[in-house]
Design an enzyme around this catalytic site. Structure first.
Site, short mmCIF file in Angstrom:
data_model
loop_
_atom_site.label_atom_id
_atom_site.label_comp_id
_atom_site.label_asym_id
_atom_site.label_seq_id
_atom_site.Cartn_x
_atom_site.Cartn_y
_atom_site.Cartn_z
N TYR A 116 0.86 -1.19 0.00
CA TYR A 116 0.00 0.00 0.00
C TYR A 116 0.89 1.23 0.00
CZ TYR A 116 -3.64 3.30 1.36
OH TYR A 116 -4.52 4.36 1.39
N ASP A 161 9.40 3.73 -0.12
CA ASP A 161 8.29 4.36 0.57
C ASP A 161 8.46 4.05 2.06
OD1 ASP A 161 5.99 5.27 1.67
OD2 ASP A 161 4.62 4.08 0.42
N LYS A 204 3.41 9.86 8.46
CA LYS A 204 3.13 9.25 9.77
C LYS A 204 4.00 9.82 10.90
CE LYS A 204 1.04 5.07 7.87
NZ LYS A 204 -0.38 5.01 8.09
C1 PLP Z 1 3.69 2.56 3.10
C2 PLP Z 1 2.61 3.60 3.04
N1 PLP Z 1 2.68 4.57 2.10
C3 PLP Z 1 1.76 5.54 2.01
C4 PLP Z 1 0.68 5.56 2.87
C5 PLP Z 1 -0.35 6.65 2.75
O1 PLP Z 1 -0.22 7.53 3.80
P1 PLP Z 1 -1.46 8.49 4.18
O2 PLP Z 1 -2.50 7.62 4.75
O3 PLP Z 1 -0.84 9.46 5.17
O4 PLP Z 1 -1.87 9.18 2.93
C6 PLP Z 1 0.56 4.57 3.86
C7 PLP Z 1 -0.57 4.58 4.79
O5 PLP Z 1 -0.81 3.67 5.56
C8 PLP Z 1 1.55 3.56 3.94
O6 PLP Z 1 1.47 2.57 4.85
#
Ligand code: PLP
Length: 461
Positions: A166, A271, A299
């Protein structure tokens, strides 16, 4: 590693325990039920994000201090959810409260850079070894902009991601994420499947999934894309997967991915929205010793305030600096978020804090493994830094396929209910893991392990 000859669990017993624990949780969260009845009349589904949905109602919280949170029924919990892994600092950390209090009185938004933003960029540069930074307001914005920068730099449209990962809720990455799919294709030809309605097929087709922990399969797919005239702009991936529970990279895998992407002129994006600042001071990049061309953060960065960041080499960020790619946003570098991030980096997420998190994680992983061994449960514990989980599976999970084939969904559901009824607030969902905070103590860990022991006893009685 899973135990070698695990017990065969009684499925009827699991279902009975789920029914019993669900009834108990419903009884102790009646005020959440009442709040849901009110909320759903104006708030779609009674929540602000579909990831907060839960049947028969979500658990609504009032407050949190340190490692503790309280719900609207005044139930108190150790928080192992930590805002989907954002609150590694713990709730209402005094250093962050003070920084935000000071900043709020000085004005909260100008759309002009305040010094805190520069300090945060300097510190991230030091921690991640990447020369140039930009700020956004969420993880989704970070991955969206990172992909655009990679596309702008390379002049290519196709992107590669890991099946089951994700990366946020924008169209390019809402593809081949996890769990609802039965027909994913073979390893060399994994399908580009939209995650939910509203994702244009034309966009989904630009996103090519490959299996985690298989560098050879990644390279074969890249070579095929090149032959088809669709060379990818980037590979976007988590260095350790955090959306199938926790799946660590096999030895040598990240080094191979680094080498393959460099050789094919592909931008490698780690990421680190979940891992960054949460599993080491310099995230997965530091922990696994492989430096990508770009990282995305969110986060933990803002200590509970909305924020995100993109770090990259000078060569990659040149397309932003020369104006060919627009990396923009009204709230980027918001002074309140940046004040919180600075306080967090300077006073909270210190080398000692990471030492503490590592010690806590060793304690929870070895505590859970001891329970698994004692009761011969089908599963194993895995953790890194503030993150970890018990994976209920007879096989070691290394990618989406092994997760889907082996994870015991019913036991995972039972574990969540069991924890909630014993003062352990856990992230719901079979893909999720625990997040520890710097304010967690041995007592919190021991309570977690004791609840797990009690569940193991009930399951095997
Ligand atoms: C690895 C990763 N990238 C991107 C995101 C997206 O972040 P946001 O929910 O702050 O848009 C998440 C959210 O859980 C994530 O786990």
């Amino acid at each position: 590693m899973p135990v070698s000859s695990p017990l065969q669990l009684d499925r009827r017993r699991i279902d009975e325990l789920i029914d019993r624990e669900l009834a108990a949780l419903n009884a102790r969260t009646a005020q959440s039920g009442a709040m849901y009845a009110r909320a759903k009349e104006s708030l779609s589904g009674g929540v602000a994000s579909s990831y907060q949905l839960r049947d028969p109602w979500p658990i609504y919280l009032i407050d949190g201090v340190g490692a503790r949170v309280r719900d609207v029924d005044a139930n108190e919990y150790w928080d192992f959810h930590n805002g989907f892994g954002s609150m590694v600092q713990g709730h209402a950390h005094p250093a962050i409260v003070e920084a935000v209090r000071e900043r709020v009185a000085l004005g909260t938004h100008f759309a002009a850079v305040t010094e805190d933003t520069i300090v945060v960029a300097e510190e991230l540069k030091r921690r991640f070894g990447l020369a140039r930074w930009r700020f956004v307001n969420s993880g989704s914005e970070a991955t969206m902009d990172a992909i655009r920068i990679a596309r702008g730099l390379t002049g290519r449209d196709t992107i590669v991601k890991i099946f089951g990962s994700y990366h946020g809720h924008h169209d390019a990455v809402m593809v081949s994420i996890g769990v609802p799919y039965d027909k994913i294709g073979d390893r060399d030809n994994l399908a580009s499947l939209p995650y939910g309605a509203g994702i244009p097929a034309a966009v989904a087709e630009l996103t090519i999934p490959v299996p985690f922990n298989d560098a050879a399969a990644m390279e074969r797919r890249i070579e095929r894309l090149e032959r088809e005239g669709r060379a990818p702009a980037c590979v976007i991936m988590e260095a350790a997967m955090m959306n199938l529970g926790v799946v660590l990279p096999e030895p040598g895998y990240l080094e191979e991915v680094r080498e393959i992407t460099a050789r094919h002129g592909i931008v490698l994006i780690f990421d680190e929205v979940k891992t960054g600042l949460a599993i080491a001071a310099g995230g997965a990049t530091e922990r696994f010793g492989v430096t990508p061309d770009m990282v995305t953060l969110a986060k933990t960065l803002g200590g509970g305030l909305p924020s995100g960041a993109i770090g990259a080499t000078e060569a990659v960020m040149a397309v932003v600096e020369d104006g060919s790619v627009y990396q923009v946003g009204t709230y980027n570098g918001n002074p309140l978020s940046m004040a919180a991030a600075r306080a967090s980096l300077e006073h909270v997420l210190t080398p000692e804090a990471y030492g503490h998190l590592d010690a806590l994680n060793d304690r929870i992983v070895s505590g859970c493994d001891a329970v698994i061994e004692r009761y011969q449960l089908p599963g194993y514990a895995v953790g890194v830094g503030s993150k970890g989980c018990v994976t209920f599976s007879t096989e070691r999970v290394v990618d989406y396929e092994t997760f889907k084939a082996n994870q015991d969904v019913a036991v995972t559901e039972l574990a969540w209910l069991w924890n909630m009824n014993r003062g352990i607030y856990m992230t719901p969902g079979r893909e999720e893991e625990w997040t520890l905070s710097v304010t967690h103590t041995n007592e919190a860990i021991d309570d977690y392990v004791a609840a797990f022991d009690e569940m193991a006893a009930a399951l095997t009685a």
